[in-house]
Design an enzyme around this catalytic site. Structure first.
Site, PDB file in Angstrom:
ATOM      1  N   HIS A   1      18.831  20.464  -0.442  1.00 53.82           N
ATOM      2  CA  HIS A   1      17.899  19.487  -0.993  1.00 53.82           C
ATOM      3  C   HIS A   1      18.573  18.369  -1.779  1.00 53.82           C
ATOM      4  CE1 HIS A   1      18.526  21.912  -4.582  1.00 53.82           C
ATOM      5  NE2 HIS A   1      18.077  20.885  -5.275  1.00 53.82           N
TER       6      HIS A   1
HETATM    7  C1  UD1 Z   1      14.750  18.638  -8.694  1.00 54.85           C
HETATM    8  C2  UD1 Z   1      15.947  18.545  -9.623  1.00 54.85           C
HETATM    9  C3  UD1 Z   1      17.113  19.338  -9.044  1.00 54.85           C
HETATM   10  C4  UD1 Z   1      16.705  20.760  -8.733  1.00 54.85           C
HETATM   11  C5  UD1 Z   1      15.505  20.725  -7.808  1.00 54.85           C
HETATM   12  C6  UD1 Z   1      15.022  22.103  -7.452  1.00 54.85           C
HETATM   13  C7  UD1 Z   1      16.190  16.457 -10.902  1.00 54.85           C
HETATM   14  C8  UD1 Z   1      16.970  15.206 -11.000  1.00 54.85           C
HETATM   15  N1  UD1 Z   1      16.399  17.178  -9.786  1.00 54.85           N
HETATM   16  O1  UD1 Z   1      15.110  17.956  -7.493  1.00 54.85           O
HETATM   17  O2  UD1 Z   1      18.153  19.371  -9.995  1.00 54.85           O
HETATM   18  O3  UD1 Z   1      17.778  21.420  -8.112  1.00 54.85           O
HETATM   19  O4  UD1 Z   1      14.456  20.001  -8.453  1.00 54.85           O
HETATM   20  O5  UD1 Z   1      13.995  22.065  -6.532  1.00 54.85           O
HETATM   21  O6  UD1 Z   1      15.425  16.759 -11.776  1.00 54.85           O
HETATM   22  N2  UD1 Z   1       7.964  17.193  -4.180  1.00 54.85           N
HETATM   23  C9  UD1 Z   1       6.831  17.766  -3.672  1.00 54.85           C
HETATM   24  N3  UD1 Z   1       6.263  18.797  -4.363  1.00 54.85           N
HETATM   25  C10 UD1 Z   1       6.767  19.245  -5.535  1.00 54.85           C
HETATM   26  C11 UD1 Z   1       7.933  18.642  -6.052  1.00 54.85           C
HETATM   27  C12 UD1 Z   1       8.521  17.626  -5.364  1.00 54.85           C
HETATM   28  O7  UD1 Z   1       6.343  17.402  -2.615  1.00 54.85           O
HETATM   29  O8  UD1 Z   1       6.187  20.194  -6.118  1.00 54.85           O
HETATM   30  C13 UD1 Z   1       8.611  16.086  -3.434  1.00 54.85           C
HETATM   31  C14 UD1 Z   1       8.234  14.738  -3.999  1.00 54.85           C
HETATM   32  O9  UD1 Z   1       7.889  13.883  -2.961  1.00 54.85           O
HETATM   33  C15 UD1 Z   1       9.493  14.224  -4.658  1.00 54.85           C
HETATM   34  C16 UD1 Z   1      10.600  15.003  -3.964  1.00 54.85           C
HETATM   35  O10 UD1 Z   1      10.004  16.225  -3.511  1.00 54.85           O
HETATM   36  O11 UD1 Z   1       9.666  12.854  -4.533  1.00 54.85           O
HETATM   37  C17 UD1 Z   1      11.727  15.309  -4.908  1.00 54.85           C
HETATM   38  O12 UD1 Z   1      11.235  15.929  -6.113  1.00 54.85           O
HETATM   39  P1  UD1 Z   1      11.946  15.674  -7.528  1.00 54.85           P
HETATM   40  O13 UD1 Z   1      11.316  16.484  -8.569  1.00 54.85           O
HETATM   41  O14 UD1 Z   1      12.090  14.226  -7.756  1.00 54.85           O
HETATM   42  O15 UD1 Z   1      13.429  16.206  -7.319  1.00 54.85           O
HETATM   43  P2  UD1 Z   1      13.981  17.448  -6.487  1.00 54.85           P
HETATM   44  O16 UD1 Z   1      14.685  16.915  -5.287  1.00 54.85           O
HETATM   45  O17 UD1 Z   1      12.948  18.499  -6.282  1.00 54.85           O
END
Ligand code: UD1
Length: 381
Positions: free
Chosen positions: A219
């Site tokens: 991821h």
């Molecule tokens: C975040 C953390 C990362 C951790 C990871 C675990 C930061 C910078 N990154 O990354 O360190 O390893 O979580 O999963 O804080 N999304 C959904 N549903 C959710 C959450 C996210 O659909 O419940 C999608 C959203 O479109 C979002 C993308 O996933 O834009 C990324 O989510 P985000 O929280 O920005 O960062 P992660 O890549 O999950």
């Protein structure tokens, strides 16, 4: 101060994203146990969920599996750019701090929620304790590295999971009295739930046999956000999956990219009936722990899974050029293979065919880290 003269202290505990849930669970439990053992409320624990992760599979499932109490405060910030997400958390969290007037902010890990809440607390003069302090990849292109550096700079009390972290903090000017090598709270959770996870039906539902399959998780933006990187990685994993089936619980970020770049032809649907890469939804904690425990190999770019595979003694190949968790390499089952397809294939084949010599579990990864932290906090406060 003795427990006798100790006044009740209010702790704001922060969670936002999936790995935070696994780390906060033993800390909340240990504070409750400390209160019970003392026959009075020493720690008044308030749980704040920023809502960085909000899907049922990324958040609710973990609260249920890990028996975490319902959050007292939910900020519901959701996704966005780093600046948007961080700023939204800060705006919402400042109000909570002013309202709750805590004695301490307790943050874990390195996600945007960790950073945002630390910035707010620090400017309001609230003391901060950081669990998983001192880890450094040396790679500032990782958002988590920036979050770690800033959070540690602002923290008063630093709880470290492996020895490398102590050195980094001293080099960055933290005082020896602020730094505590306590072990790994994520591994507290793993040991607590390992037996229960064995009762999971996940292997049955995937049609998987113990030690006859591997796991993939990816991821990191650096691996999944560009087609030129993600495409060749999936191509080589697909070659590896001709040897044994590989199960891939797909993170929402990765799913978006696979759809965007039309890469879903690399995946087969479940249940497994031969070799190949099998797509699954993100799993709950117990199912995924069970799946890891019985796997022959794990290929990942996650930080936490490097540690969990080391504790489970399952060989792990990390698809990154660096790690902030070097003890998983020097003592544990982890190896860095980067993203070069030839390296991934060679290292993967070697493990699938020959396994790996017995490795060690690092110092103080013994299931008691949260308890150590709570005893230190009681003295600190
Ligand atoms: C975040 C953390 C990362 C951790 C990871 C675990 C930061 C910078 N990154 O990354 O360190 O390893 O979580 O999963 O804080 N999304 C959904 N549903 C959710 C959450 C996210 O659909 O419940 C999608 C959203 O479109 C979002 C993308 O996933 O834009 C990324 O989510 P985000 O929280 O920005 O960062 P992660 O890549 O999950």
């Amino acid at each position: 101060m003795t427990q006798q003269g100790f006044k009740r202290k209010k702790i704001l505990n922060i969670v936002g994203a999936r790995p935070n849930f696994v780390k906060i669970a033993p800390l909340i439990e240990a504070m409750g146990q400390f209160n019970r053992d003392s026959n009075r409320m020493i720690f008044e624990s308030v749980l704040v969920h920023t809502g960085q992760h909000y899907d049922a599979k990324m958040s609710d499932a973990f609260f249920a599996d890990l028996e975490i109490p319902k959050p007292d405060v939910f900020l519901g910030v959701g996704s966005g750019s780093h600046a948007e997400q961080t700023a939204h958390i800060m705006l919402a969290f400042e109000k909570i701090c002013l309202n709750e007037k805590p004695d301490l902010l307790l943050v874990v890990g390195d996600v945007n929620s960790t950073l945002a809440c630390s910035l707010v607390a620090s400017k309001l003069g609230i003391r901060i304790a950081h669990v998983e302090a001192g880890l450094r990849s040396g790679d500032r292109s990782m958002p988590e590295e920036i979050n770690r550096i800033v959070t540690d700079a602002l923290s008063d009390c630093l709880f470290v999971s492996e020895e490398s972290g102590v050195g980094h903090l001293l080099e960055e000017g933290k005082r020896k009295e602020q730094i505590f090598l306590v072990g790994n709270v994520m591994i507290d959770t793993l040991y607590k739930y390992r037996e229960k996870a064995k009762r999971s039906q996940i292997l049955k539902s995937l049609n998987a046999a113990p030690k006859q399959y591997g796991i993939i998780t990816l991821h990191r933006p650096s691996n999944v956000d560009q087609r030129e990187t993600l495409g060749p990685i999936l191509e080589v994993l697909s070659k590896l999956s001709k040897k044994i089936p590989l199960f891939f619980p797909v993170h929402p970020r990765t799913r978006q990219q696979i759809e965007k770049w039309n890469l879903s032809h690399y995946f087969f649907n479940l249940p497994a009936n031969g070799h190949g890469i099998y797509w699954t939804e993100p799993m709950g904690y117990l199912d995924f722990l069970c799946l890891m425990d019985h796997s022959r190999i794990i290929l990942t770019d996650s930080g936490g899974i490097q540690e969990e595979s080391t504790a489970l003694k399952v060989p792990c190949l990390t698809l990154r050029e660096n790690t902030e968790r070097p003890v998983t390499i020097t003592e544990g089952t982890n190896s860095l293979v980067g993203t070069n397809p030839d390296h991934i294939l060679k290292a993967g084949m070697d493990i699938i065919e020959n396994g790996q010599p017995e490795k060690k579990v690092p110092l103080l990864w013994d299931g008691n880290s949260a308890q150590r932290i709570v005893h230190i906090l009681q003295k600190f406060l």
